[in-house]
Design a protein around this motif. Structure first.
Motif, PDB file in Angstrom:
ATOM      1  N   PRO A 112     -72.980 -83.082  -9.447  1.00  0.00           N
ATOM      2  CA  PRO A 112     -74.272 -83.503  -8.899  1.00  0.00           C
ATOM      3  C   PRO A 112     -75.275 -82.347  -8.836  1.00  0.00           C
ATOM      4  O   PRO A 112     -74.905 -81.196  -8.620  1.00  0.00           O
ATOM      5  CB  PRO A 112     -73.911 -83.998  -7.499  1.00  0.00           C
ATOM      6  CG  PRO A 112     -72.694 -83.218  -7.128  1.00  0.00           C
ATOM      7  CD  PRO A 112     -71.956 -82.903  -8.396  1.00  0.00           C
ATOM      8  N   PHE A 113     -76.558 -82.687  -9.005  1.00  0.00           N
ATOM      9  CA  PHE A 113     -77.639 -81.701  -8.915  1.00  0.00           C
ATOM     10  C   PHE A 113     -78.757 -82.288  -8.059  1.00  0.00           C
ATOM     11  O   PHE A 113     -79.289 -83.357  -8.377  1.00  0.00           O
ATOM     12  CB  PHE A 113     -78.205 -81.358 -10.301  1.00  0.00           C
ATOM     13  CG  PHE A 113     -77.240 -80.661 -11.214  1.00  0.00           C
ATOM     14  CD1 PHE A 113     -77.185 -79.278 -11.259  1.00  0.00           C
ATOM     15  CD2 PHE A 113     -76.390 -81.396 -12.032  1.00  0.00           C
ATOM     16  CE1 PHE A 113     -76.299 -78.627 -12.108  1.00  0.00           C
ATOM     17  CE2 PHE A 113     -75.502 -80.757 -12.891  1.00  0.00           C
ATOM     18  CZ  PHE A 113     -75.451 -79.368 -12.918  1.00  0.00           C
ATOM     19  N   LYS A 114     -79.111 -81.599  -6.967  1.00  0.00           N
ATOM     20  CA  LYS A 114     -80.276 -81.980  -6.179  1.00  0.00           C
ATOM     21  C   LYS A 114     -81.534 -81.575  -6.942  1.00  0.00           C
ATOM     22  O   LYS A 114     -81.636 -80.454  -7.439  1.00  0.00           O
ATOM     23  CB  LYS A 114     -80.246 -81.296  -4.813  1.00  0.00           C
ATOM     24  CG  LYS A 114     -79.181 -81.842  -3.867  1.00  0.00           C
ATOM     25  CD  LYS A 114     -79.522 -83.266  -3.438  1.00  0.00           C
ATOM     26  CE  LYS A 114     -78.533 -83.786  -2.409  1.00  0.00           C
ATOM     27  NZ  LYS A 114     -78.836 -85.175  -2.026  1.00  0.00           N
ATOM     28  N   LEU A 115     -82.513 -82.477  -7.003  1.00  0.00           N
ATOM     29  CA  LEU A 115     -83.665 -82.267  -7.877  1.00  0.00           C
ATOM     30  C   LEU A 115     -84.879 -81.692  -7.166  1.00  0.00           C
ATOM     31  O   LEU A 115     -85.876 -81.380  -7.815  1.00  0.00           O
ATOM     32  CB  LEU A 115     -84.039 -83.606  -8.540  1.00  0.00           C
ATOM     33  CG  LEU A 115     -82.935 -84.222  -9.409  1.00  0.00           C
ATOM     34  CD1 LEU A 115     -83.359 -85.593  -9.896  1.00  0.00           C
ATOM     35  CD2 LEU A 115     -82.607 -83.309 -10.586  1.00  0.00           C
ATOM     36  N   GLU A 116     -84.812 -81.537  -5.864  1.00  0.00           N
ATOM     37  CA  GLU A 116     -85.979 -81.094  -5.096  1.00  0.00           C
ATOM     38  C   GLU A 116     -86.513 -79.756  -5.587  1.00  0.00           C
ATOM     39  O   GLU A 116     -87.735 -79.551  -5.676  1.00  0.00           O
ATOM     40  CB  GLU A 116     -85.618 -81.004  -3.617  1.00  0.00           C
ATOM     41  CG  GLU A 116     -86.799 -80.675  -2.722  1.00  0.00           C
ATOM     42  CD  GLU A 116     -86.435 -80.697  -1.258  1.00  0.00           C
ATOM     43  OE1 GLU A 116     -87.336 -80.477  -0.418  1.00  0.00           O
ATOM     44  OE2 GLU A 116     -85.251 -80.935  -0.923  1.00  0.00           O
ATOM     45  N   ASP A 117     -85.618 -78.827  -5.910  1.00  0.00           N
ATOM     46  CA  ASP A 117     -86.043 -77.499  -6.345  1.00  0.00           C
ATOM     47  C   ASP A 117     -86.007 -77.327  -7.863  1.00  0.00           C
ATOM     48  O   ASP A 117     -86.360 -76.257  -8.373  1.00  0.00           O
ATOM     49  CB  ASP A 117     -85.140 -76.422  -5.710  1.00  0.00           C
ATOM     50  CG  ASP A 117     -85.221 -76.440  -4.190  1.00  0.00           C
ATOM     51  OD1 ASP A 117     -86.321 -76.697  -3.670  1.00  0.00           O
ATOM     52  OD2 ASP A 117     -84.179 -76.212  -3.546  1.00  0.00           O
ATOM     53  N   LEU A 118     -85.604 -78.364  -8.573  1.00  0.00           N
ATOM     54  CA  LEU A 118     -85.447 -78.255 -10.029  1.00  0.00           C
ATOM     55  C   LEU A 118     -86.558 -78.956 -10.794  1.00  0.00           C
ATOM     56  O   LEU A 118     -86.871 -78.570 -11.912  1.00  0.00           O
ATOM     57  CB  LEU A 118     -84.097 -78.841 -10.454  1.00  0.00           C
ATOM     58  CG  LEU A 118     -82.845 -78.175  -9.881  1.00  0.00           C
ATOM     59  CD1 LEU A 118     -81.599 -78.937 -10.313  1.00  0.00           C
ATOM     60  CD2 LEU A 118     -82.750 -76.718 -10.340  1.00  0.00           C
ATOM     61  N   TRP A 119     -87.155 -79.981 -10.190  1.00  0.00           N
ATOM     62  CA  TRP A 119     -88.180 -80.770 -10.868  1.00  0.00           C
ATOM     63  C   TRP A 119     -89.513 -80.654 -10.136  1.00  0.00           C
ATOM     64  O   TRP A 119     -89.556 -80.355  -8.945  1.00  0.00           O
ATOM     65  CB  TRP A 119     -87.764 -82.238 -10.898  1.00  0.00           C
ATOM     66  CG  TRP A 119     -86.722 -82.553 -11.932  1.00  0.00           C
ATOM     67  CD1 TRP A 119     -86.050 -81.675 -12.722  1.00  0.00           C
ATOM     68  CD2 TRP A 119     -86.234 -83.858 -12.271  1.00  0.00           C
ATOM     69  NE1 TRP A 119     -85.176 -82.338 -13.534  1.00  0.00           N
ATOM     70  CE2 TRP A 119     -85.268 -83.673 -13.287  1.00  0.00           C
ATOM     71  CE3 TRP A 119     -86.512 -85.142 -11.821  1.00  0.00           C
ATOM     72  CZ2 TRP A 119     -84.587 -84.743 -13.852  1.00  0.00           C
ATOM     73  CZ3 TRP A 119     -85.832 -86.209 -12.395  1.00  0.00           C
ATOM     74  CH2 TRP A 119     -84.881 -86.015 -13.404  1.00  0.00           C
ATOM     75  N   PRO A 120     -90.629 -80.908 -10.833  1.00  0.00           N
ATOM     76  CA  PRO A 120     -91.933 -80.967 -10.153  1.00  0.00           C
ATOM     77  C   PRO A 120     -91.913 -82.011  -9.040  1.00  0.00           C
ATOM     78  O   PRO A 120     -91.172 -83.000  -9.111  1.00  0.00           O
ATOM     79  CB  PRO A 120     -92.894 -81.374 -11.279  1.00  0.00           C
ATOM     80  CG  PRO A 120     -92.224 -80.949 -12.534  1.00  0.00           C
ATOM     81  CD  PRO A 120     -90.751 -81.100 -12.291  1.00  0.00           C
ATOM     82  N   LYS A 121     -92.716 -81.797  -8.019  1.00  0.00           N
ATOM     83  CA  LYS A 121     -92.677 -82.646  -6.824  1.00  0.00           C
ATOM     84  C   LYS A 121     -92.932 -84.114  -7.148  1.00  0.00           C
ATOM     85  O   LYS A 121     -92.303 -85.009  -6.557  1.00  0.00           O
ATOM     86  CB  LYS A 121     -93.705 -82.163  -5.800  1.00  0.00           C
ATOM     87  CG  LYS A 121     -93.597 -82.890  -4.457  1.00  0.00           C
ATOM     88  CD  LYS A 121     -94.582 -82.334  -3.455  1.00  0.00           C
ATOM     89  CE  LYS A 121     -94.397 -82.968  -2.076  1.00  0.00           C
ATOM     90  NZ  LYS A 121     -94.529 -84.433  -2.108  1.00  0.00           N
TER      91      LYS A 121
END
Length: 326
Positions: A69-78
């Motif tokens: 799993p990967f949390k996307l909050e810090d990986l993708w634009p808001k």
């Protein structure tokens, strides 16, 4: 006992030693099992049981299931992480398909299910175990609920009509399958499969969908996976597409694909098309899949709920991404 025996065989350890370690570990683990024994064998109940396992934020590594799993909050634009919370790459999964029966002539709910044993009351079902890989996209359920609330006034009449058709065709629970949130997730899953068939090296008919959605905000996500007894169940290309950087590009292309159809403006303005008029803005040029890929017979689809447009000018779940995409 099965776990202990397997550990003894794999690591060449004594049974007493393995039992001591296993029981010590189990005493420290906090279990939160799904309710069992209520007799609910519906598809929705199965999905509710699968969701806590597949959507968890830590890795799973077993013989039959391996997830990252990967949390996307810090990986993708808001603007993207506001819609999707997490992506889970499933490097290995096992699917068990069992035949419980079939219906003759009419596929709707008025036909009686013929048991696969033809009334012999056998204690087993014919089935097969298949292995494969997949990508789970977990949606931000709070954002999804707020968006659905905003579009319900314009979608209310169509939702009532769809709910009656869902009851006729055995789509239970009918209120869920006729809801804007389910149709939006289902339509996105179709667009995602069509895009992945170009980028991941799989034929479109080899990819399948599972829609995790309910009205109580317990789950919101889609699983795109492949499982097969042959080579198409283990090529690795689908799991590779789940890498967050690569996946973001795929999602942008998916939204672009769904925002336009070669049949527009006719496709985007039709209120009823497809099986029993259960689709709106969805046709073979933009949204429909091979019958083996869709769990719902290519019904309950509407691009407008994702990208807007249409006669009623519905605000799409991903309208802002169309305006902001580069």
């Amino acid at each position: 006992d099965l776990i202990i025996n397997e550990a003894c065989r794999t690591f060449s350890l004594s049974r007493e030693f393995v039992k001591e370690i296993t029981y010590s570990f189990l005493e420290r683990v906090e279990f939160n099992p799904q309710p069992q024994g209520d007799g609910d064998t519906s598809q929705q109940s199965i999905l509710l049981s699968e969701w806590p396992c597949l959507s968890r934020s830590n890795k799973i590594h077993t013989n039959n299931l391996r997830t990252r799993p990967f949390k996307l909050e810090d990986l993708w634009p808001k603007e993207f992480s506001d819609i999707w919370d997490q992506v889970t790459i499933i490097d290995r999964l096992m699917e068990v398909r069992a035949l419980i029966g079939f219906k003759r002539l009419k596929p709707d709910s008025t036909s009686k299910l013929v048991p696969v044993d033809l009334g012999q009351e056998l204690s087993w079902l014919p089935g097969v175990s298949l292995f494969g890989e997949g990508i789970l996209l977990k949606f931000n359920v709070k954002n999804l609920a707020e968006w659905e609330k905003s579009v319900l006034p314009k979608f209310k009449n169509r939702m009532k009509s769809l709910e009656e058709k869902c009851e006729t065709w055995g789509r239970e629970p009918a209120a869920l399958h006729a809801s804007p949130r389910f149709i939006a997730l289902h339509t996105f899953a179709h667009g995602f499969i069509r895009r992945l068939s170009f980028d991941a090296g799989y034929s479109g008919s080899a990819l399948r969908e599972r829609i995790y959605c309910d009205l109580e905000n317990r789950m919101a996500g889609i699983l795109i996976y492949t499982s097969d007894s042959g080579s198409e169940g283990s090529l690795g290309g689908l799991a590779r597409q789940g890498d967050p950087d690569r996946l973001l590009t795929t999602i942008k292309k998916t939204i672009a694909d769904l925002s336009w159809c070669s049949g527009d403006p006719v496709c985007s303005e039709l209120e009823q098309q497809g099986m029993d008029g259960m689709n709106a803005a969805a046709c073979y040029a933009c949204s429909l899949l091979a019958e083996t890929s869709c769990m719902y017979n290519n019904s309950l689809l509407d691009r407008r709920l994702l990208v807007g447009q249409g006669v009623e000018n519905i605000s799409g779940l991903m309208s802002s991404l169309i305006e902001n995409r580069s």
